[in-house]
Design a protein around this motif. Structure first.
Motif, PDB file in Angstrom:
ATOM      1  N   ALA A 292      46.934  -8.197  37.574  1.00  0.00           N
ATOM      2  CA  ALA A 292      45.859  -7.846  37.289  1.00  0.00           C
ATOM      3  C   ALA A 292      45.766  -6.339  36.733  1.00  0.00           C
ATOM      4  O   ALA A 292      45.247  -6.124  35.451  1.00  0.00           O
ATOM      5  N   ALA A 293      46.613  -5.607  37.125  1.00  0.00           N
ATOM      6  CA  ALA A 293      46.695  -4.184  36.665  1.00  0.00           C
ATOM      7  C   ALA A 293      47.268  -4.124  35.321  1.00  0.00           C
ATOM      8  O   ALA A 293      46.878  -3.311  34.344  1.00  0.00           O
ATOM      9  N   PHE A 294      48.461  -5.196  35.365  1.00  0.00           N
ATOM     10  CA  PHE A 294      49.049  -5.186  33.939  1.00  0.00           C
ATOM     11  C   PHE A 294      48.164  -5.717  32.736  1.00  0.00           C
ATOM     12  O   PHE A 294      48.163  -5.380  31.653  1.00  0.00           O
ATOM     13  N   ALA A 295      47.291  -6.527  33.047  1.00  0.00           N
ATOM     14  CA  ALA A 295      46.291  -7.237  32.141  1.00  0.00           C
ATOM     15  C   ALA A 295      45.281  -6.143  31.676  1.00  0.00           C
ATOM     16  O   ALA A 295      45.128  -5.919  30.329  1.00  0.00           O
ATOM     17  N   GLN A 296      44.787  -5.313  32.619  1.00  0.00           N
ATOM     18  CA  GLN A 296      43.920  -4.429  32.228  1.00  0.00           C
ATOM     19  C   GLN A 296      44.491  -3.306  31.490  1.00  0.00           C
ATOM     20  O   GLN A 296      43.885  -2.720  30.454  1.00  0.00           O
ATOM     21  N   ASP A 297      45.605  -2.950  31.690  1.00  0.00           N
ATOM     22  CA  ASP A 297      46.488  -1.838  30.903  1.00  0.00           C
ATOM     23  C   ASP A 297      46.744  -2.436  29.562  1.00  0.00           C
ATOM     24  O   ASP A 297      46.710  -1.715  28.414  1.00  0.00           O
ATOM     25  N   CYS A 298      47.029  -3.887  29.349  1.00  0.00           N
ATOM     26  CA  CYS A 298      47.174  -4.151  28.241  1.00  0.00           C
ATOM     27  C   CYS A 298      45.774  -3.967  27.222  1.00  0.00           C
ATOM     28  O   CYS A 298      45.932  -3.753  26.132  1.00  0.00           O
ATOM     29  N   THR A 299      44.750  -4.254  28.104  1.00  0.00           N
ATOM     30  CA  THR A 299      43.472  -4.256  27.381  1.00  0.00           C
ATOM     31  C   THR A 299      43.116  -2.733  26.996  1.00  0.00           C
ATOM     32  O   THR A 299      42.437  -2.543  25.799  1.00  0.00           O
TER      33      THR A 299
ATOM     34  N   ALA B 172      40.819  -6.027  20.059  1.00  0.00           N
ATOM     35  CA  ALA B 172      39.840  -5.263  20.965  1.00  0.00           C
ATOM     36  C   ALA B 172      38.856  -5.835  21.493  1.00  0.00           C
ATOM     37  O   ALA B 172      38.473  -5.613  22.762  1.00  0.00           O
ATOM     38  N   ASN B 173      38.356  -6.811  20.763  1.00  0.00           N
ATOM     39  CA  ASN B 173      37.202  -7.682  21.230  1.00  0.00           C
ATOM     40  C   ASN B 173      37.493  -8.675  22.036  1.00  0.00           C
ATOM     41  O   ASN B 173      36.647  -9.308  23.164  1.00  0.00           O
ATOM     42  N   ARG B 174      38.557  -9.407  22.043  1.00  0.00           N
ATOM     43  CA  ARG B 174      39.134 -10.381  22.640  1.00  0.00           C
ATOM     44  C   ARG B 174      39.781  -9.853  23.946  1.00  0.00           C
ATOM     45  O   ARG B 174      39.583 -10.719  24.948  1.00  0.00           O
ATOM     46  N   ALA B 175      40.462  -8.954  24.034  1.00  0.00           N
ATOM     47  CA  ALA B 175      41.475  -8.577  25.066  1.00  0.00           C
ATOM     48  C   ALA B 175      40.507  -8.421  26.367  1.00  0.00           C
ATOM     49  O   ALA B 175      41.010  -8.901  27.465  1.00  0.00           O
TER      50      ALA B 175
ATOM     51  N   ILE C 158      42.198 -12.778  34.537  1.00  0.00           N
ATOM     52  CA  ILE C 158      43.022 -12.426  35.268  1.00  0.00           C
ATOM     53  C   ILE C 158      42.615 -11.851  36.827  1.00  0.00           C
ATOM     54  O   ILE C 158      42.788 -12.143  37.608  1.00  0.00           O
ATOM     55  N   VAL C 159      41.617 -10.895  36.492  1.00  0.00           N
ATOM     56  CA  VAL C 159      40.922 -10.232  37.534  1.00  0.00           C
ATOM     57  C   VAL C 159      40.322 -10.929  38.424  1.00  0.00           C
ATOM     58  O   VAL C 159      40.241 -10.920  39.589  1.00  0.00           O
ATOM     59  N   SER C 160      39.419 -11.815  37.795  1.00  0.00           N
ATOM     60  CA  SER C 160      38.557 -12.842  38.509  1.00  0.00           C
ATOM     61  C   SER C 160      39.439 -13.761  39.410  1.00  0.00           C
ATOM     62  O   SER C 160      38.966 -14.400  40.456  1.00  0.00           O
ATOM     63  N   GLY C 161      40.602 -13.875  38.829  1.00  0.00           N
ATOM     64  CA  GLY C 161      41.363 -15.236  39.774  1.00  0.00           C
ATOM     65  C   GLY C 161      41.934 -14.365  40.903  1.00  0.00           C
ATOM     66  O   GLY C 161      43.104 -15.033  41.499  1.00  0.00           O
ATOM     67  N   MET C 162      41.952 -13.189  41.021  1.00  0.00           N
ATOM     68  CA  MET C 162      42.791 -12.627  42.254  1.00  0.00           C
ATOM     69  C   MET C 162      42.201 -13.079  43.715  1.00  0.00           C
ATOM     70  O   MET C 162      42.666 -12.685  44.505  1.00  0.00           O
TER      71      MET C 162
END
Length: 433
Positions: free
Chosen positions: A234-241, A295-298, A305-309
């Motif tokens: 989740a942290a990785f996904a957020q940092d990609c964003t 930027a709109n999609r990410a 990913i976060v909601s799947g935690m």
């Protein structure tokens, strides 16, 4: 799965390759080969069989299409892959087939393959971010003291150095890069827990097997299996964003500066770049378009990913299964954004004449604040503000209306305030990181 044509604006080829069918099979089978070697080394299976299993772990031996079809009937790709691998091993030695996938579970293979795919995809992307930051920093240094019209709420405001705007892009992007590098490093851990996370099938050899497996795959060994602990991902996904967002900020500014009515910047040109299907005169900000689309999609991909935690007990139903395709799409989106900006940043063209013309056209906005504070030192802020408002109301040249302050108002360095120093500080911060 969307084809290359649909995904043309959403994925860069290099990032997409890490999640291709060939790469997916390569990493899943790499896990199985390393597992066979590890359990053989621990004395749990005959060593001669480990080599047979490893030899059968050649992705070229398998057809992705039937594997994908079978995966939907078992809700995991591991089952058909292991079944196909077992059949391939049996062709070589029927006795060896009984030792395939020893002590592992489906999620071990999926999570570790996903981690290995991130390990393939991310290092080149992190390097690309560094190149974009360096290109912006070079341009910011060049325009350290180039005055431009500041804009707040999309309206003319007080001047600042163009270099401050560009150094701001570089600084935020580098900050996002550092966060992403850290969270990416935390994803590079082995997933190996067996049926429910206890590795009970390996008995007293569990430590030896998981250590050998992690070493073979060049992954860190987590304190325990992380089947239902997904903060790393989740942290990785957020940092990609965050990287996509930082790139999007620069792209938004560039596209606004490229408007013909503004004309302060332009993306690099090239054959067919920025063309229109119906309007020959168009030169569209195509790089910025791709970056803004990412930027709109990410954020929405990261939200999945976060909601799947929130996952049930030791291994979840539906939570981790949603991650793999979403992470692939997110990394591909990040790659698309970086590829686009990597073309724009080093070739961004600045039109200083247009910047000056826009300053001249909005002289009231440029000088009003400074005039107020120059006068305030002599008559107080309230009287100064009233005088400035009166001069503005006359229309025409604001400088002429306050002619007695022409020299002071024309001091370009004073007009920029501390902006050039902010450029220096932002660039120094980049240099220290």
């Amino acid at each position: 799965m969307a084809g290359r044509l649909v995904n043309a604006l959403g994925a860069a080829p290099a990032a997409a390759e890490a999640f291709s069918d060939a790469a997916t099979l390569r990493h899943m089978l790499r896990f199985e080969a390393a597992l066979a070697r590890a359990v053989a080394q621990a004395g749990l299976i005959p060593k001669k069989f480990a080599g047979i299993v490893a030899a059968a772990c050649d992705p070229a031996l398998y057809d992705p299409e039937p594997l994908a079809e079978a995966a939907r009937r078992t809700a995991t790709l591991t089952v058909p892959v292991v079944k196909a691998l077992t059949a391939e091993v049996a062709k070589r030695d029927p006795d060896a087939a009984g030792y395939v996938h020893w002590g592992a579970t489906s999620q071990d293979v999926i999570d570790t393959a996903m981690v290995l795919q991130l390990g393939e995809a991310l290092p080149p992307l992190l390097k690309e971010i560094e190149g974009i930051v360096a290109a912006f920093a070079t341009l910011a240094k060049k325009h350290r003291a180039t005055p431009m019209l500041g804009r707040t709420l999309l309206q003319p405001a007080t001047p600042l150095a163009l270099g401050q705007k560009i150094a701001g892009w570089a600084s935020d992007l580098d900050r996002a890069r550092r966060r992403l590098a850290e969270s990416f490093a935390e994803t590079q851990v082995l997933q190996f827990g067996g049926a429910s996370g206890s590795l009970s099938a390996l008995g007293g050899k569990a430590e030896a097997v998981m250590t050998a497996l992690a070493t073979d795959l060049e992954l860190a060994l987590a304190p325990a299996p992380w089947f239902a602990q997904r903060v790393r991902l989740a942290a990785f996904a957020q940092d990609c964003t965050l990287v996509c967002g930082a790139l999007g900020k620069a792209a938004r500014d560039i596209s606004l500066m490229m408007q013909v009515e503004v004309g302060e910047a332009s993306e690099p040109s090239g054959p067919d770049r920025g063309g229109s299907s119906t309007m020959p005169h168009k030169r569209n900000p195509v790089g910025s378009t791709l970056v803004l689309a990412a930027a709109n999609r990410a954020p929405h991909l990261a939200a999945t990913i976060v909601s799947g935690m929130v996952q049930e007990h030791e291994r979840a139903l539906g939570g981790w299964q949603s991650e793999w395709p979403t992470l692939a799409a997110l990394v591909e989106t990040l790659g698309s954004s970086l590829q686009a900006m990597a073309e724009v940043a080093p070739g961004l063209v600045i039109d200083t004449d247009a910047i000056q013309a826009n300053m001249d056209a909005a002289d009231a906005a440029v000088f009003a604040e400074r005039a107020t504070f120059l006068l305030a030192g002599k008559m107080g802020k309230q009287k100064a503000a009233a005088l400035v408002e009166k001069a503005l109301a006359k229309g025409g040249s604001f400088v002429e209306a306050l002619g007695q302050l022409r020299t002071e108002l024309g001091d370009e360095q004073a007009l920029l305030g501390h902006s050039s120093e902010f450029v220096d500080r932002l660039l120094e911060e980049l240099h220290r990181k």
